[in-house]
Scaffold this motif. Sequence first.
Motif: not given
Length: 315
Positions: A97-114
């Motif tokens: 689900s593309f939410t504002s909280s998901f969209a606020s992830l930095s590229p590094q956070q996106f890679v690390d968390e997802y």
Amino acid sequence: MQVIKIHHPLEKRLIPAGPIVLAMGFFDGVHRGHQAVIKCAREIACEKGLPLVVLTYDHAPGIVYRQYKGGFKYLSTVDRKLELLNDLDVDRVYLISFTSSFASLSPQQFVDEYLVGFHAQTVVAGFDHTYGKEDIASMKLLPKYAAGRFEVITVPKFTENGSQEKVGSREIRKLIDTGNVEAANQALGYPYQTTGLVVHGLARGRTLGFPTINVEHPEEERIPGIGVYAVKVKLGKKWYDGMASVGHNITFGDANQLTVEINLFDFQQMVYGEEVVVRWYQYLRGEEKFTGADALVAQMKQDEQNSRRILEKYK
């Protein structure tokens, strides 16, 4: 195909254990360019004996930021996208689900968390795919964020017929909007398809000898531009040949709302309230204002002949 719906923050308990090959993208339309990405990922998954998993989103990210004037019309709704991914032998889909909280992830956070959180051993995406909140988060930079934790494969631009223009969702939407469904189908790799509900109309077609079903489409689906088309319609489990008119019925007035009316050949049933699927094959002509019913009927007879001839190729 397993579908796992995800809402940020990621709940790790939802993620099956074990390494995967991950293809990521929004994949609106799952067109031939997208298919090249998924095919590449599938080949790697087969070589490694790992599941093929797709990361995609439940709605267009731009909707959240009101980037689309008048709303966004999809080439493939979520259900249709999942159907197309299943046809490509995908084992699992992470539908985020593309939410504002998901969209606020930095590229590094996106890679690390997802990506790491999904246990990706290899990540595959198209050359122009981006991720995280920063515009600089390109595929060229993904190896830096991965830091050796997974392999990165970038699929180059998909073109055809010697053209330098990529096959892309934006270009296909333009083709659909201008009625060029034949070219859109070539780029998609399959006949463009919409859904709808059969509703009551004004029954003018019946009085002219060309009874029609009036199809009310979901608001989020993209309907081809105004004109007359050769189509096939699925009712129940059976497909019927027909011709569709997208327009304002200007022969009968200048202030009519836009309708989709379809004359099914050799069909006489009453089907109000039925859900249908419409496949769009070829544009026949634009909407015309006729001098009277006789001229309209003559043209409709010609449209039927042309549609039958075209649809013979798709038996």
